[in-house]
Every structure is written in structure tokens, then in C-alpha cells.
Design a protein around this motif. Structure first.
Motif, PDB file in Angstrom:
ATOM      1  N   GLU A 105      -9.705  -1.148   0.467  1.00  0.00           N
ATOM      2  CA  GLU A 105      -9.733  -2.612   0.518  1.00  0.00           C
ATOM      3  C   GLU A 105      -9.196  -3.207  -0.785  1.00  0.00           C
ATOM      4  O   GLU A 105      -8.453  -4.195  -0.764  1.00  0.00           O
ATOM      5  CB  GLU A 105     -11.155  -3.109   0.784  1.00  0.00           C
ATOM      6  N   ALA A 106      -9.544  -2.613  -1.912  1.00  0.00           N
ATOM      7  CA  ALA A 106      -9.046  -3.089  -3.208  1.00  0.00           C
ATOM      8  C   ALA A 106      -7.528  -2.926  -3.285  1.00  0.00           C
ATOM      9  O   ALA A 106      -6.824  -3.799  -3.809  1.00  0.00           O
ATOM     10  CB  ALA A 106      -9.723  -2.330  -4.345  1.00  0.00           C
ATOM     11  N   LYS A 107      -7.022  -1.831  -2.748  1.00  0.00           N
ATOM     12  CA  LYS A 107      -5.571  -1.601  -2.725  1.00  0.00           C
ATOM     13  C   LYS A 107      -4.877  -2.676  -1.894  1.00  0.00           C
ATOM     14  O   LYS A 107      -3.868  -3.244  -2.313  1.00  0.00           O
ATOM     15  CB  LYS A 107      -5.270  -0.215  -2.166  1.00  0.00           C
ATOM     16  N   GLU A 151      -1.525  -7.547  -1.517  1.00  0.00           N
ATOM     17  CA  GLU A 151      -1.353  -8.933  -1.051  1.00  0.00           C
ATOM     18  C   GLU A 151      -1.054  -9.867  -2.221  1.00  0.00           C
ATOM     19  O   GLU A 151      -0.188 -10.741  -2.117  1.00  0.00           O
ATOM     20  CB  GLU A 151      -2.607  -9.402  -0.305  1.00  0.00           C
ATOM     21  N   ARG A 152      -1.772  -9.689  -3.330  1.00  0.00           N
ATOM     22  CA  ARG A 152      -1.520 -10.533  -4.508  1.00  0.00           C
ATOM     23  C   ARG A 152      -0.106 -10.318  -5.037  1.00  0.00           C
ATOM     24  O   ARG A 152       0.565 -11.268  -5.432  1.00  0.00           O
ATOM     25  CB  ARG A 152      -2.547 -10.244  -5.603  1.00  0.00           C
ATOM     26  N   LEU A 153       0.350  -9.074  -5.040  1.00  0.00           N
ATOM     27  CA  LEU A 153       1.689  -8.786  -5.552  1.00  0.00           C
ATOM     28  C   LEU A 153       2.789  -9.345  -4.650  1.00  0.00           C
ATOM     29  O   LEU A 153       3.872  -9.671  -5.124  1.00  0.00           O
ATOM     30  CB  LEU A 153       1.877  -7.275  -5.734  1.00  0.00           C
ATOM     31  N   LEU A 213      -3.792  -2.436  -8.537  1.00  0.00           N
ATOM     32  CA  LEU A 213      -3.195  -1.540  -7.540  1.00  0.00           C
ATOM     33  C   LEU A 213      -3.201  -0.095  -8.040  1.00  0.00           C
ATOM     34  O   LEU A 213      -3.581   0.821  -7.307  1.00  0.00           O
ATOM     35  CB  LEU A 213      -1.771  -1.989  -7.209  1.00  0.00           C
ATOM     36  N   LYS A 214      -2.835   0.126  -9.294  1.00  0.00           N
ATOM     37  CA  LYS A 214      -2.840   1.481  -9.861  1.00  0.00           C
ATOM     38  C   LYS A 214      -4.247   2.080  -9.848  1.00  0.00           C
ATOM     39  O   LYS A 214      -4.428   3.258  -9.531  1.00  0.00           O
ATOM     40  CB  LYS A 214      -2.295   1.471 -11.287  1.00  0.00           C
TER      41      LYS A 214
END
Length: 141
Positions: free
Chosen positions: A99-101, A106-108, A124-125
């Protein structure tokens, strides 16, 4: 021939993540992938946000997500990893990491000037490192 062991300590500001004997380590340093065995030459290197693995004295592979800035130091007595955050693979909730990925991706992809893209890339990393460490351990089991 018995494999020679050495001490590994993985330390964050909050806790000692791991402290025990191991027979090998594989880490992602800034300059590339690094393998460490007993009697490795002394060094200090910066670690990438990436999975980190080691083989225990019992022969089990363990995976750790190094998901914050960190350094690895090799001395004749031990290897020390000092990092902002680290999680053993069995501590990682794979669904939360996925979910964090997705949120970071989405933000990127958004075209909002208010988004801090370097922070989103770091998120993301971290998420990818956590997912990779968790999946690697589950594949070994």
C-alpha cells in the motif's frame, strides 16, 4: 570444513535489530553489491535503501529491509550496520508495504507542484526494500 563465523550487529536509534554470529552478509552499498565473509578487510561504506541479507550460524538466510540511510563498518571483531530504520523480514507487513508503494507511485505520477518528489521517491525506495526483503524471506521458507 567448518564455516567461520563473525559477529553482526544491526542497530537503529530505537533498538538493536539483530546481534548474533553469522557466516556471510550481502548488502547493497553505494558502489554496488557487497559480500562479506570472515576475515574481510576493514572498511566503512554507505548503504543503499535496499534489502540486506545474511546467513546465520545455523545456515538460515535472513533478510532485513534497510529502509533509511545507513552505514556498514567491518572491523576484525565484527560487522556493524548503523541505520535510521531496519526491519527483519518477519516483522514486515507485506500488505502495508505494498500500500505504501502504491501511494508513493501515485504521488510521483501526480502533476501537483505541492508534492515533494524527492520525498516521494524515498518513500517508494523504502517500500520496495521492505517488499523485496519480505518476499525473499517468504520464498526461502
Amino acid at each position: 570444513m567448518a564455516r567461520k563465523e563473525f559477529q553482526l550487529e544491526i542497530v537503529t536509534p530505537e533498538r538493536i535489530v539483530y546481534s548474533d554470529k553469522v557466516v556471510s552478509i550481502t548488502a547493497q552499498a553505494e558502489d554496488g553489491r557487497l559480500g562479506i565473509l570472515h576475515d574481510h578487510r576493514p572498511l566503512v561504506t554507505k548503504l543503499q535503501i535496499a534489502p540486506f541479507s545474511f546467513i546465520t550460524q545455523e545456515g538460515q538466510e535472513e533478510n532485513v529491509a534497510i529502509s533509511g540511510s545507513g552505514y556498514l563498518e567491518v572491523t576484525p571483531q565484527k560487522v556493524t550496520v548503523l541505520c535510521q530504520t531496519a526491519e527483519l523480514s518477519h516483522e514486515i507487513e507485506l500488505e502495508r508495504a505494498q500500500e505504501a508503494k502504491e501511494r508513493a507511485e501515485e504521488r510521483l505520477q501526480a502533476s501537483d507542484e505541492a508534492i515533494d518528489y524527492s520525498r516521494a521517491e524515498a518513500s517508494l525506495k523504502r517500500a520496495i526494500a521492505r517488499i523485496d526483503a519480505a518476499r525473499a524471506q517468504r520464498n526461502d521458507d
